[in-house]
Design a protein around this motif. Structure first.
Motif, short mmCIF file in Angstrom:
data_model
loop_
_atom_site.label_atom_id
_atom_site.label_comp_id
_atom_site.label_asym_id
_atom_site.label_seq_id
_atom_site.Cartn_x
_atom_site.Cartn_y
_atom_site.Cartn_z
N HIS A 1 0.86 -1.18 0.00
CA HIS A 1 0.00 0.00 0.00
C HIS A 1 0.90 1.23 0.00
N THR A 2 0.29 2.38 -0.18
CA THR A 2 0.98 3.67 -0.04
C THR A 2 0.10 4.58 0.81
N HIS A 3 0.70 5.63 1.34
CA HIS A 3 -0.09 6.70 1.95
C HIS A 3 0.66 8.01 1.78
N THR A 4 -0.07 9.08 1.87
CA THR A 4 0.52 10.39 1.61
C THR A 4 1.49 10.81 2.70
N GLN A 5 1.34 10.27 3.90
CA GLN A 5 2.21 10.64 5.01
C GLN A 5 3.58 9.96 4.89
N ALA B 1 -13.45 -0.04 5.61
CA ALA B 1 -11.99 0.07 5.54
C ALA B 1 -11.56 0.81 4.28
N ASP B 2 -12.20 0.52 3.14
CA ASP B 2 -11.85 1.20 1.89
C ASP B 2 -12.14 2.70 1.97
N LYS B 3 -13.28 3.05 2.57
CA LYS B 3 -13.66 4.46 2.67
C LYS B 3 -12.70 5.23 3.57
N LEU B 4 -12.33 4.65 4.71
CA LEU B 4 -11.41 5.32 5.62
C LEU B 4 -10.02 5.44 5.01
N CYS B 5 -9.58 4.41 4.29
CA CYS B 5 -8.30 4.51 3.59
C CYS B 5 -8.31 5.67 2.61
N GLU B 6 -9.40 5.80 1.85
CA GLU B 6 -9.52 6.90 0.90
C GLU B 6 -9.51 8.24 1.61
N ASP B 7 -10.23 8.34 2.72
CA ASP B 7 -10.33 9.61 3.45
C ASP B 7 -8.98 10.05 4.01
N TYR B 8 -8.15 9.10 4.43
CA TYR B 8 -6.90 9.45 5.11
C TYR B 8 -5.66 9.20 4.24
N GLY B 9 -5.85 9.16 2.92
CA GLY B 9 -4.71 9.21 2.00
C GLY B 9 -3.98 7.91 1.79
N GLN B 10 -4.64 6.75 2.02
CA GLN B 10 -3.99 5.47 1.79
C GLN B 10 -4.51 4.85 0.51
N PRO C 1 9.25 7.30 2.74
CA PRO C 1 8.68 8.58 2.32
C PRO C 1 7.23 8.42 1.85
N GLY C 2 6.48 9.50 1.91
CA GLY C 2 5.10 9.48 1.45
C GLY C 2 4.99 9.00 0.01
N ASN C 3 3.88 8.30 -0.28
CA ASN C 3 3.55 7.80 -1.62
C ASN C 3 4.51 6.72 -2.11
N THR C 4 5.20 6.05 -1.20
CA THR C 4 6.09 4.94 -1.53
C THR C 4 5.37 3.61 -1.30
N GLU C 5 5.35 2.74 -2.29
CA GLU C 5 4.78 1.41 -2.09
C GLU C 5 5.60 0.66 -1.03
N HIS C 6 4.90 0.05 -0.08
CA HIS C 6 5.60 -0.71 0.94
C HIS C 6 4.70 -1.78 1.55
N SER C 7 5.34 -2.79 2.11
CA SER C 7 4.68 -3.87 2.83
C SER C 7 5.70 -4.43 3.80
N HIS D 1 7.87 -5.74 18.73
CA HIS D 1 7.47 -4.45 19.29
C HIS D 1 8.02 -3.35 18.38
N VAL D 2 7.13 -2.53 17.83
CA VAL D 2 7.51 -1.53 16.84
C VAL D 2 6.89 -0.18 17.20
N LEU D 3 7.68 0.88 17.04
CA LEU D 3 7.14 2.24 17.09
C LEU D 3 6.91 2.72 15.67
N ASN D 4 5.73 3.29 15.44
CA ASN D 4 5.40 3.88 14.14
C ASN D 4 5.10 5.36 14.34
N PHE D 5 5.73 6.22 13.52
CA PHE D 5 5.24 7.60 13.49
C PHE D 5 4.92 7.99 12.06
N TYR D 6 3.94 8.87 11.95
CA TYR D 6 3.47 9.36 10.65
C TYR D 6 3.46 10.88 10.68
N LEU D 7 3.95 11.49 9.60
CA LEU D 7 3.95 12.94 9.47
C LEU D 7 3.36 13.31 8.10
N PRO D 8 2.27 14.08 8.04
CA PRO D 8 1.46 14.54 9.18
C PRO D 8 0.60 13.41 9.75
#
Length: 344
Positions: A56-60, A149-158, A92-98, A107-114
Motif C-alpha cells: 500500500h501507499t499513503h501520503t504521510q 476500511a476502503d472508505k477510511l483509507c480513501e479519506d486518510y490518503g492510503q 517517504p510518502g507515496n512509496t509502495e511498501h509492505s 514491538h515496533v514504534l510507528n510515526f506518521y507525518l502529518p
C-alpha cells in the motif's frame, strides 16, 4: 485562530489501546494533540507468522523503529530489507511498501507525518480489554467491513495496491513493491550500531534520519545520555521535539510542570515550550525526534565522531572546541533558544 499544541506525556501501559488483526496498538500521540503535525503508535504484534500489511501507499511519511523482534520490509522496489532490534525504517510518502512480522511479540514504534493514520486505525479497530493479544477466536469475526476500511483509507490518503491491508491476509504475490516514479526521497533502513556516533552534549548520539534523507521533514536520533546530565532550559521557536525512553529514567520540566519519564514514556514538546532534562538513572537510552530537521547539524558540529558506540559513558563528555559565533549562527538558524548561561 491559530491553535497551539500543548506538551504531552504518555506512558505505553496506560495509553488508549486497540486491537486490529491480532495486533495491540497503543496510541501515544494523535493529530488532535499535535495540531496534526504527527502521530505516534506503539505496536505489539503477538503473532510472528509472517503476517503483515500487504502493499500500500499513503501520503504521510512513515518511520518505524523496531524495539524487539524481527520484521522483513519491502519498499520502493527493494525487497527483503531486514529489521531487527534497533533498526529504523524510513518510508517517504507515496512509496509502495509492505512488511511481514517474523517473530512473535515484535514491538515496533510507528510515526506518521502529518497525522491521520491513527484516525483510520481507530475507525476500524476495537478497544483492547487487556494489554495482550487479541483472542484468536475473535480476530476473523472482528475484521472491519471492507466498504468501511476502503472508505477510511480513501479519506486518510492510503492507496491499497493489491487489496486492503486491514481486510486481506498477506501472501507473497501481494507484498511486492515498485519504485516511485519521479521520487527524490527513497526508503532505507538504518541501524545505530552500523553508523557513526557523536560524543557531545553529555551523550552519545546516532543520526538515524537526517534532513537530507527526509527532505527536511524531520530528524530522528538515538541517544545514550550519561548519569547526572542536565540539559538547561531551552525551547524551539518553530519546531517540535519528541523524546521516547527506551531505558532509564529522566526528570523533564515542561514549563511549570515536572514529569518522571521511564521506560515506555513518550514526551511531546511543542514549539515555544520551555523545557529542561535531567538524567536520574545510571544511563538513559532514548529516541529523539525533531520536526523539522536541523538539530543533527548541531550534533555533528559539537560532537567528536566515533566509529563504534562505547559500552558505557564514564565521566564527563567533552565537546569539541568550537568557534562561538559559528555555533550561535547554527543554533539561531534552527530556531533553538538557550535560556541559560550554560549552552546545552
Amino acid at each position: 485562530m491559530v491553535k497551539i499544541a500543548k506538551p504531552l506525556v504518555t506512558n505505553a501501559d496506560d495509553s488508549p489501546a486497540f486491537w486490529q488483526i491480532g495486533n495491540l496498538w497503543q496510541i501515544m500521540a494523535t493529530g488532535v494533540q499535535t495540531d496534526n503535525a504527527f502521530t505516534l503508535l506503539d505496536q505489539i504484534v503477538h503473532v510472528g507468522d509472517g503476517g503483515g500489511p500487504i502493499t500500500h501507499t499513503h501520503t504521510q511519511d512513515e518511520g518505524l523503529y523496531i524495539i524487539s523482534g524481527k520484521c522483513t520490509f519491502n519498499a520502493g522496489g527493494h525487497q527483503g530489507l531486514q529489521g531487527t532490534p534497533g533498526t529504523f525504517v524510513s518510508i517517504p510518502g507515496n512509496t509502495e511498501h509492505s512488511f511481514t512480522v517474523d517473530e512473535p511479540d515484535t514491538h515496533v514504534l510507528n510515526f506518521y507525518l502529518p497525522a491521520g493514520f491513527e484516525q483510520l486505525l481507530i475507525g476500524i479497530a476495537h478497544p483492547a480489554t487487556v494489554r495482550g493479544p487479541q483472542p484468536t477466536e475473535t480476530i476473523v469475526e472482528r475484521l472491519p467491513p471492507k466498504w468501511l476500511a476502503d472508505k477510511l483509507c480513501e479519506d486518510y490518503g492510503q492507496d491499497n495496491i493489491f487489496g486492503n491491508p486491514f481486510c486481506d491476509r498477506p501472501d507473497p504475490a501481494k507484498m511486492l513493491t515498485k519504485p516511485t516514479p519521479g521520487a527524490t526521497l527513497f526508503p532505507y533502513t538504518a541501524k545505530a550500531e552500523d553508523l557513526n556516533h557523536y560524543m557531545a552534549m553529555g551523550g552519545c548520539w546516532t543520526i538515524l534520519a537526517s534532513g537530507e534523507q527526509t527532505g527536511g521533514c524531520y530528524t530522528f536520533l538515538e541517544v545514550l545520555w550519561r548519569i547526572g546530565l542536565v540539559i538547561p532550559a531551552r525551547m524551539y521557536k518553530d519546531k517540535d521535539e519528541m523524546i521516547y525512553v527506551l531505558d532509564g529514567h529522566l526528570k523533564i520540566s515542561l514549563g511549570n510542570r515536572t514529569v518522571d519519564a521511564k521506560k515506555g514514556t513518550f514526551v511531546y514538546i511543542p514549539s515555544s515550550t520551555v523545557y529542561s532534562v535531567e538524567v536520574t538513572s545510571s544511563e538513559a537510552h532514548c529516541l529523539n525526534l525533531h520536526t523539522r530537521s536541523g538539530f543533527e547539524e548541531v550534533v555533528k558540529f559539537r560532537g567528536t565522531k566515533l566509529d563504534g558506540r562505547p559500552m558505557t559513558l564514564a565521566g564527563d563528555i567533552q565537546d569539541k572546541v568550537v568557534e562561538e559565533r559559528a555555533e550561535a549562527r547554527l543554533v539561531a538558524k534552527i530556531g533553538l533558544v538557550n535560556l541559560s548561561a550554560v549552552v546545552f
